[in-house]
Scaffold this motif. Structure first.
Motif, mmCIF file in Angstrom:
data_model
loop_
_atom_site.group_PDB
_atom_site.id
_atom_site.type_symbol
_atom_site.label_atom_id
_atom_site.label_comp_id
_atom_site.label_asym_id
_atom_site.label_seq_id
_atom_site.Cartn_x
_atom_site.Cartn_y
_atom_site.Cartn_z
ATOM 1 N N GLY A 92 -2.346 -1.336 15.473
ATOM 2 C CA GLY A 92 -3.510 -2.588 15.358
ATOM 3 C C GLY A 92 -3.768 -3.132 16.908
ATOM 4 O O GLY A 92 -2.658 -3.443 17.467
ATOM 5 N N PHE A 148 0.422 2.869 8.759
ATOM 6 C CA PHE A 148 -0.383 1.612 9.838
ATOM 7 C C PHE A 148 1.005 2.495 11.034
ATOM 8 O O PHE A 148 1.312 3.101 11.309
ATOM 9 C CB PHE A 148 -0.240 1.213 10.053
ATOM 10 N N LEU A 185 1.688 -5.434 10.401
ATOM 11 C CA LEU A 185 1.884 -4.281 9.995
ATOM 12 C C LEU A 185 2.296 -3.402 9.498
ATOM 13 O O LEU A 185 3.409 -3.629 9.964
ATOM 14 C CB LEU A 185 0.648 -2.806 10.938
ATOM 15 N N THR A 192 -6.812 -1.442 12.452
ATOM 16 C CA THR A 192 -5.940 -0.736 12.534
ATOM 17 C C THR A 192 -6.039 -0.010 13.030
ATOM 18 O O THR A 192 -6.772 1.750 12.400
ATOM 19 C CB THR A 192 -4.991 -1.121 11.358
#
Length: 387
Positions: A190, A187, A154, A203
């Motif tokens: 996750g 983000f 991410l 996420t």
């Protein structure tokens, strides 16, 4: 001899990255990554000898920068990934790379290294997860049931699926998806779901939790305002496919059924500051571990939403009449959720808690001052769950 007393190990540097060695299911082993601005950073390989209650350690140099996140291959004991800070053109970037540790350190060993062999060794770089185009890496996730060839990173608002299949020296970007919307979308964390044949991930960004199908790279569910403030961490129930736990800066831990994202199934409000980490026990999904900047680790028993809400199922043939009657009374009544224990061995923010991959009753927690604590589920509860 089992003892419930904690075992404490102090690193000389600050640290916030902790992982069990996922592929090692025989020996109890954790990896810790340091955050030092002044010195070369290190990965400490912590082997816990539970018979003698002692820790053996090996140190690997991680010369590229301070470690923000660390994860290990589910298939290869020698392979791990790190997210780390790198300064280039006076800008700090968070990058990610896949590494191999020296062959002799791959397996958990119970021999304590003699002084000559505890020289610091270096990691071998297998490949960079090249993200200059995609932004700062928040975390790296391995496909949980896979062969260690599929990995997701991410980076800012991008989900990147990498394939390490062709050669371990290069990661090929197989597909990607971007989070669309207003503002600076990023983000924070996750998790790759162990269910649905490894096709789904969840996420966290800002206060929202989203589910994604990795085949279409499309969003499949969205829990808006999952927390009142930033969501810090997620984990899937290993035994119930739609159940997901989240935690965040509103001091809460919430449990969700992703088929009904409107309301949490349960909420825990035991911490008094940001909750950085939530982890389901891999074998007994009622056991939930959380770590927080209130310096505490809390072990909760969330029986009502576990895969055995009425306790352990016992074969009727094995019971006498009296036991059978008692068993029936017990079965009608779902067991109560409760906090089992609060651990206060840390004096600084607890940034990571993790269960051992080898022993379901053992877990480690790490605070920012470099203190690693290994604890066990209280014996009375262990036997209550097993018997």
């Amino acid at each position: 001899m089992e003892d419930d007393a904690p075992v404490i190990y102090g690193l000389e540097f600050q640290a916030r990255a902790l992982t069990p060695q996922t592929a090692e299911t025989d020996a109890i082993r954790f990896l810790v990554g340091t955050q030092s601005l002044r010195y070369d950073n290190q990965i400490h390989i912590i082997d816990f000898d539970d018979e003698n209650n002692i820790i053996n350690k090996n140190v690997l140099l991680h010369q590229v920068g301070e470690i923000w996140h660390i994860s290990t291959s589910p298939a290869d004991k020698g392979v791990l990934a790190t997210c780390y800070n790198k300064t280039s053109d006076s800008k700090v970037m968070t990058c990610a790379a896949v590494w191999r540790m020296p062959k002799e350190l791959e397996s958990g060993s119970h021999e304590s290294p003699d002084d000559s062999s505890s020289n610091t060794q270096t990691l071998e770089l297998l490949c960079h997860l090249d993200n200059t185009a995609h932004g700062n890496m928040a975390c790296v996730m391995w496909e949980p049931m896979g062969d260690g060839k599929k990995i997701i990173s991410l980076a800012d608002n991008n989900i990147l699926l990498w394939d390490l299949q062709e050669s371990s020296a290069e990661a090929v970007l197989a597909s990607s998806a971007a989070l669309e919307g207003k503002g600076q979308l990023k983000f924070t964390s996750g998790r790759w779901s162990p269910h649905h044949n490894g096709t789904q991930i969840a996420t966290a960004n800002d206060t929202t939790v989203r589910g994604w199908d990795m085949r279409s790279m499309r969003q499949i569910y969205c829990i808006e305002n999952a927390h009142g403030q930033l969501v810090r961490d997620l984990d899937f129930n290993p035994n119930k496919q739609y159940y997901l736990a989240s935690c965040g800066d509103d001091c809460k831990v919430k449990f969700w059924d992703t088929r009904n994202p409107a309301e949490p199934v349960k909420t825990l409000e035991e911490h008094s500051h940001w909750v950085w980490n939530v982890r389901y026990n891999h074998s007994h999904d009622q056991l939930i571990l959380t770590g927080s900047s209130d310096s505490r680790v809390i072990l909760s028993n969330m029986v009502s939403i576990s895969s055995e809400p009425f306790g352990h199922m016992v074969d009727d043939d094995e019971l006498s009449d009296q036991e059978e009657q008692h068993q029936e009374e017990k079965v009608k009544e779902p067991l109560q959720d409760s906090v089992i224990a609060t651990y206060e061995e840390h004096e600084d923010s607890v940034y990571a808690v993790e269960w051992s991959s080898a022993d379901p009753w053992l877990f480690a927690s790490l605070s920012y001052d470099g203190r690693l604590v290994i604890n066990r589920v209280p014996r009375a509860l262990k036997y209550h769950i097993l018997l």
